[in-house]
Write an enzyme that holds these catalytic residues in place. Structure first.
Site, PDB file in Angstrom:
ATOM      1  CG  ASP A 108      20.669  -7.756  20.502  1.00 25.45           C
ATOM      2  OD1 ASP A 108      20.531  -8.996  20.569  1.00 25.45           O
ATOM      3  OD2 ASP A 108      21.140  -7.175  19.511  1.00 25.45           O
TER       4      ASP A 108
ATOM      5  CG  HIS B  86      22.302 -11.441  18.602  1.00 29.01           C
ATOM      6  ND1 HIS B  86      21.909 -10.123  18.595  1.00 29.01           N
ATOM      7  CD2 HIS B  86      22.680 -11.725  17.338  1.00 29.01           C
ATOM      8  CE1 HIS B  86      22.046  -9.628  17.380  1.00 29.01           C
ATOM      9  NE2 HIS B  86      22.506 -10.579  16.590  1.00 29.01           N
TER      10      HIS B  86
ATOM     11  CB  SER C 109      24.109  -9.022  14.281  1.00 32.72           C
ATOM     12  OG  SER C 109      22.731  -9.173  14.250  1.00 32.72           O
TER      13      SER C 109
END
Length: 543
Positions: free
Chosen positions: A194, A280, A446
């Protein structure tokens, strides 16, 4: 989890120039503002070149130690490169060696990044290199967003997805009951491929992706963050374990030379600091394995696990929440496989690239379960989720309704909560300092995928001694997760068959063990996988 479509190339006459291709994404060339192409594009000055196995052996013999060179030692390839003027090549996987002959493993030494000079159209170069018999593939490299929808900086946590008190039916994944079965095991590693994990910090002069709910606050400990002990106990500046990465104590950062980046973002060179800027990846990591019962923050579904930060995404102007270069993704998945991850979480849009395909194939063959987000708002490709051997996860809300933003389709395998989530994160101040925080209001597939990744880790933890002596195959893990979901069809009329088998139930996945399994046969097979009965169970034997 649908099989990818095979692309057939036209045979081009050698006497005529190859016709330029029509690509499915816009091409972003040097100096072009991102607004002109949007958040999804192909890089205009570089593409991936894969030589045939025979040509790769020739190139390796003629260009040993190649890092940057105008040719590959393959006559036809080098002539074409010269005719285009000013091309240069670099190995995509410089740390790799050729596979053992006859093993059937992908040859990662055959992959190169081919850099084009100014004025040469990507489409024309791809067509011309594809026409060479010495070239197995020539593919554009996509840059695609991560699969988050929106963020909120509120600091109060709510983990409805783990447990909802009150009368049945519950709309959660039954975490408390799951933890009565197992909390997990430190031998199980989940790679978070990620934007990175945690804030950048040093602990004992070693880069440590830091968040108190992930790496902990105990001196000398890295909490839930994975540690490469060969490097941790080795000599600084030396590749102690010989894997091609120096001092990769807590993972690796594959991001380098990105076309766009936010101020203070780490974008220039790959290194051993896989910390986060966009937040994220940190949020994904927290949902998998945030430290529980420590008086702060929240709990991940896998309370005992090791999180391997593998950074391959960054914050940019078009995608401040994060975007991913598919060639970085290929190297990240390959690294995680080589370094022993049992699960890899992929919460980002994905497009086909030869090296990514090879990395995923080898990961699954090596026993790694791949979990991917299905995508949001039908806005981008989902190549990883389309594959039969990878899981695609859609998102639900606190009432088991499928989230309005969730990309749905026959390729989706199951769903998990992914709306109004809370998790660990990082923020960056005006001076570029990264600070660990918590965020709520996280929406996106996600944040559904990491719940499935965490449960996959718990399933594999139950395969360790004394309960068992071998891990489940990735296909067996897929079967278990898909066959033990809760039925939410009645709450989602008109969507049956589009959100997978149902909503994730962690407790059932840990306790209902008599369903379908898959055994990898150590031999070549002919034809489709065969389902054979064994003790009343359905068992799939496949290559």
């Amino acid at each position: 989890m649908r099989a990818p479509t095979l692309a057939l190339a036209l045979l081009l006459g050698s006497a005529l120039p190859a016709a330029a291709l029509t690509l499915d994404l816009p091409v972003r060339r040097a100096g072009m503002a991102w607004e002109a192409v949007g958040p999804r594009y192909y890089q205009g000055e570089v593409f991936e070149l894969c030589l045939t196995r025979a040509s790769a052996r020739i190139s390796a013999a003629r260009t040993p130690g190649l890092t940057r060179a105008p040719g590959l030692g393959v006559a036809a390839v080098d002539r074409l490169a010269v005719s285009l003027g000013g091309m240069w090549f670099e190995r995509e996987f410089p740390e790799e060696t050729p596979p053992v002959p006859g093993s059937g493993s992908p040859d990662f030494t055959a992959y190169y990044l081919a850099h084009l000079p100014q004025g040469i159209a990507l489409e024309e170069a791809l067509a011309r290199f594809r026409s060479l018999g010495e070239v197995a593939r020539a593919d554009p490299i996509a840059v695609l967003p991560v699969d988050a929808v929106s963020l909120s900086d509120s600091l109060w946590a709510q983990e409805y997805w783990l447990y909802q008190p009150g009368p049945p039916p519950r709309h959660d994944i039954h975490a408390p009951e799951t933890w009565d079965v197992t909390l997990g095991d430190t031998a199980i590693v989940v790679a978070v491929a990620d934007t990175g994990v945690g804030a950048d910090s040093l602990r004992n002069q070693v880069p440590l992706p830091y968040h108190p709910d992930l790496s902990g606050a105990v001196p000398g400990s890295s909490g839930q963050i994975w540690t490469n002990w060969a490097e941790a106990g080795g000599t600084p500046g030396v590749d102690d374990d010989g894997n091609g990465f120096v001092d990769d104590i807590h993972g690796w950062d594959f991001v380098s030379a990105t076309p766009d980046h936010q101020p203070f973002e780490d974008f220039a060179i790959e290194d051993n600091d896989p910390s986060d800027y966009a937040g994220h990846g940190t949020a994904v990591a927290g949902l998998i394995g945030a430290i529980a019962d420590n008086g702060i923050g929240l709990a991940g579904i896998a309370r005992t696990v090791r999180l391997m930060p593998v950074r391959m995404g960054w914050a940019s102007a078009p995608s401040p929440g994060g975007e991913v270069d598919m060639s970085f993704a290929a190297r990240a998945i390959r690294y995680a496989t080589r370094m022993g991850a049992q699960v890899i979480n992929c919460s980002w849009e994905s497009g086909y690239l030869g090296s990514l395909d090879s990395a995923l194939t080898d990961a699954v063959r090596s026993g790694v379960t791949i979990v991917s987000a299905s995508g949001n708002n039908y806005s981008g490709p989902h190549y990883v989720g389309d594959r039969e051997d990878c899981l695609a996860i859609a998102a639900t809300d606190a009432t088991d309704r499928v989230a309005s933003f969730s990309t749905l389709g026959a390729f989706v395998d199951l769903s998990a909560p992914g709306q109004a989530m809370a998790s660990t994160s990082v923020i960056v101040d005006g001076s570029g300092n990264r600070m660990p925080v918590y965020k709520t209001g996280l929406n996106g597939t996600s944040f559904a995928a990491p719940l499935v990744s965490g449960v996959a880790a718990l399933i594999q933890s139950r395969q360790l001694p004394p309960e068992a002596n071998h891990p489940l195959t990735p296909r067996s893990v897929q079967f278990r997760l898909m066959e033990t979901t809760d039925d939410i069809a009645g709450l989602n009329p008109g969507l049956v068959g589009l959100f997978g088998s149902g909503r994730l139930n962690a407790y059932r996945a840990l306790t209902e063990t008599s369903g379908s399994t898959a055994t990898r046969m150590l031999a070549n097979t002919v034809g489709a996988p065969l389902l054979v009965p064994s003790d009343g169970e359905a068992r799939a034997a496949f290559l």
